[in-house]
Structure formats: structure tokens, C-alpha cells
Scaffold this active site. Structure first.
Site, mmCIF file in Angstrom:
data_model
loop_
_atom_site.group_PDB
_atom_site.id
_atom_site.type_symbol
_atom_site.label_atom_id
_atom_site.label_comp_id
_atom_site.label_asym_id
_atom_site.label_seq_id
_atom_site.Cartn_x
_atom_site.Cartn_y
_atom_site.Cartn_z
ATOM 1 N N HIS A 164 0.808 -1.228 0.000
ATOM 2 C CA HIS A 164 0.000 0.000 0.000
ATOM 3 C C HIS A 164 0.838 1.274 0.000
ATOM 4 O O HIS A 164 0.514 2.244 -0.648
ATOM 5 C CB HIS A 164 -0.970 -0.002 1.195
ATOM 6 C CG HIS A 164 -0.306 0.116 2.531
ATOM 7 N ND1 HIS A 164 0.262 -0.954 3.156
ATOM 8 C CD2 HIS A 164 -0.103 1.192 3.345
ATOM 9 C CE1 HIS A 164 0.769 -0.552 4.314
ATOM 10 N NE2 HIS A 164 0.562 0.740 4.451
ATOM 11 N N LYS A 222 5.781 5.521 -1.141
ATOM 12 C CA LYS A 222 6.605 6.322 -0.233
ATOM 13 C C LYS A 222 8.086 6.218 -0.564
ATOM 14 O O LYS A 222 8.893 7.028 -0.089
ATOM 15 C CB LYS A 222 6.357 5.896 1.228
ATOM 16 C CG LYS A 222 5.049 6.447 1.767
ATOM 17 C CD LYS A 222 4.919 6.238 3.262
ATOM 18 C CE LYS A 222 3.615 6.787 3.786
ATOM 19 N NZ LYS A 222 3.371 6.339 5.161
HETATM 20 FE FE LIG Z 1 -0.477 5.249 2.962
#
Ligand SMILES: [Fe+2]
Length: 370
Positions: free
Chosen positions: A224, A228
Site C-alpha cells: 500500500h 513512499k
Molecule cells: Fe499510505
């Protein structure tokens, strides 16, 4: 009449208790080129058929002393169901002849009959038998062909499944490395990817989703936050609050993750979950502000699992809270942040399962930061 095509393999058994008729019929047939055998009674006919089941036709008188034509027919139907039987009977017995047909005789001949009548009936009966035999041979062949094909297909399928399984396993190992790399990069998420995946799987299974769907959802959960990777460390690891600009940059991680995964065919569905993992049921999430069913089910399940893990994990600014307070908190946001159906399922899962899951994952040793 045109000569009948005869086949020496096709022997005929003639049964009549009157010798003169028996011989007359046998000689007509022999003259026409058929091989014949005669029996003087039903009992004798049965013993001939038991000794040699390869007769092609039985021609039987209907009214005989001892075993009559009906009784013989009944025995023959059981003994050699494929053997056609033609009943021979006197004119006044036509209703009886029809009864014989109903009992399984192929045809009947009314006495007295002409030679041509006899030969035509015999020819028809034999032709019919030939067709039936060809048909059943064809069917047998077809069946064995289908059986062979099915076996080959099953073999190929299991090979394919094995290969796919191996491929998926190697993919999953790659994905695991990716998740670990992310856990290393993001101070807050140590072990988080694995835990949240396990929690997501637990809810999805409790919702009775088929296992292939659970697999897809699990991959989405595991990856998920993969976006990042593209967020600068200075923002990702910033101890204090993010500025509005930093927050905007940080929020891009959902779409960045989607862009990273969507081109990988077996991660296409998982990519959609990644894209939607920050959405909220009431439409107040990001990046697209999706609402309710617009959010993929996997992402709605993930949202509950993610919050649950966040509440029950230590954070630099607060200690982990209990499972029961996490459950209360999630229930409070049912229908707002979370899909109420998912929350219902989540609440129905006993607390000790969550405890055991967490302990198990932690004991597997999440990658430790140095
Ligand atoms: Fe997230």
C-alpha cells in the site's frame, strides 16, 4: 428381387418347434447366402446362444411348446441385449406380434410368408444391428478420445498451475523484499507492512472472499505505501508536523504507488487498492475522494486493518493502545471513515486472534533498523 448383401460373420439362429417350417426358413436363408443354425425349442436356442454369443439375428416362432417365443425373448433380452429378435407368428396372432415388439422384438413376420418378405425383414434387422454396432463403436471411440483429451488437459492444467504458482512465489519474494525495503526507509512502519497484510487477510477471509481475491487484496495491502519510496527522507522521517506543502507531497504516495505497480500485469488489481488505500468511506479521503462502493473492497478492508495496526503499535509520540480500545475506536468511525460491513466483520473476529497474529508476525522478526 435384388440379391441381398450377406456377411458370413452374420449367422442367424432359427427357432421353431415345427421341423418343416424350421427347415423351410433355414433353406431360404441359406440359399440367400446366410449361414444358419436351427433350434427345435426355446431351451435349445438358449443353449446355442450360451455356447456362441456371436449370432447376428434370432428368428423365433412365437407359439411353441415349453418355452414359447415370449419367454425366449425375455431370456434373450437379458442374455444378449444387442441381439435383434424377429418373431414369426400366424396371421390371427397379430396383436400378439405387436405385443412382442413392445417387449423388445425388432420385428415380426406373419405366417405364411413369402421368401422375399423373409429376406427383406432379415436384411433390415441385420442392417439395423450393423448401424447400432457402428454407432456404439463410434461412441466408445469418442469416449476414449475424450478421456485421453481430458487427462492431457488436466495434466497441462496442473503443470500450468505449478508454473504459475512458482512464478507467483518468486514475485511474492520480490514483493516481500520491496516491503522490507520500505519498512527500513520509513521509521514509523517497522513490521507494519506484514502486520497490516495479515490483518487484511484475516478480515477478507472472515468475509468469505474466494482465496484468489484474498491473494490480490493481500498484495495490495502489502504494497500500500510502496509509493513512499519516492518521497524524500526529509519529509518521510520528519519528526514534527508536516507543513501544508510537505503534506501535499506526502499525499502523492498513493498515486505514485499506483503508477509503479499498474504496469505489472499480475499486480494490476493490487495497484488499484494501492491507489485507493487512503480513501475514506464517506468520501473525505484522498487522492480522488472516492465514496462507498467506489472504493475497491480490498482498500476498504485495508483501511480498517491499517487503522487497527496504527492504534495497537507504539509510535514515537505515544505508546500502543489495547486491542479493545482499537476496536472501540474503529466501531466509532463505522459508516464514516470505514465501510460498516467491513467493520461488522472486523468486530466479529475474536480479540485473541489479533493478539496471536501480531505475536506471530513479530516473532518472525520484522527487519530491524540499525
Ligand atoms: Fe499510505
Amino acid at each position: 428381387m435384388a440379391p441381398q448383401r450377406t456377411n458370413p460373420e452374420e449367422r442367424i439362429l432359427v427357432v421353431d418347434d415345427e421341423e418343416s417350417i424350421r427347415e423351410l426358413v433355414a433353406s431360404m436363408l441359406s440359399h440367400a447366402g446366410y449361414e444358419c443354425q436351427s433350434a427345435a425349442s426355446g431351451e435349445e436356442a438358449i443353449s446355442f446362444l450360451q455356447a456362441d454369443p456371436n449370432f447376428a439375428l434370432l428368428l423365433s416362432d412365437l407359439s411353441m411348446d415349453g418355452m414359447d417365443g415370449f419367454a425366449l425373448l425375455e431370456r434373450v433380452r437379458k442374455l444378449l441385449p444387442q441381439l435383434p429378435v424377429v418373431m414369426v407368428t400366424a396371421v390371427h396372432d397379430i396383436s400378439v406380434a405387436l405385443e412382442a415388439i413392445r417387449s423388445g422384438a425388432y420385428d415380426y413376420l406373419l405366417k405364411p410368408f413369402e421368401r422375399d418378405q423373409l429376406l427383406a425383414t432379415v436384411h433390415r434387422a441385420l442392417e439395423n444391428r450393423r448401424l447400432k454396432m457402428e454407432n456404439s463403436a463410434y461412441q466408445d471411440k469418442l469416449e476414449s478420445l475424450v478421456a485421453i483429451r481430458t487427462e492431457l488437459l488436466q495434466k497441462a492444467m496442473s503443470e500450468l498451475e505449478r508454473a504459475m504458482g512458482e512464478l507467483e512465489r518468486s514475485y511474492d519474494i520480490t514483493l516481500e523484499a520491496l516491503g522490507d525495503a520500505l519498512d527500513l526507509k520509513d521509521a514509523e512502519t517497522e513490521g507494519h507492512s506484514k502486520r497490516v497484510t495479515a490483518f487484511t487477510i484475516a478480515i477478507a477471509r472472515a468475509m468469505d472472499l474466494p482465496s484468489d481475491r484474498v491473494r490480490v487484496i493481500a498484495r495490495g495491502a502489502f504494497l500500500h505505501d510502496v509509493g513512499k519510496m519516492a518521497i524524500p527522507d526529509a519529509i518521510l522521517r520528519k519528526p514534527g508536523r508536516l507543513t501544508p506543502e510537505e503534506q501535499m507531497l506526502m499525499r502523492e504516495h498513493a498515486q505514485l504507488g499506483y503508477q509503479m505497480l499498474r504496469k505489472i500485469p499480475f499486480l494490476h488489481e493490487a495497484a488499484n487498492i494501492v491507489y485507493s488505500h487512503q480513501e475514506r468511506y464517506d468520501g473525505s479521503g484522498y487522492p480522488r475522494g472516492l465514496k462507498g462502493d467506489q472504493i475497491p473492497l480490498g482498500a476498504r478492508i485495508f483501511a480498517v486493518a491499517d487503522t487497527f495496526d496504527a492504534i495497537t503499535s507504539d509510535r514515537p509520540y505515544r505508546a500502543a493502545q489495547s486491542i479493545s480500545s482499537a476496536r472501540r475506536e474503529i466501531l466509532k468511525h463505522s459508516g464514516h471513515q470505514f465501510d460498516p460491513t467491513v467493520v461488522d466483520t472486523f468486530i466479529s473476529i475474536p480479540e485473541d486472534l489479533w493478539q496471536r497474529l501480531r505475536e506471530e508476525i513479530d516473532s518472525q522478526g520484522a527487519v530491524k533498523r540499525r
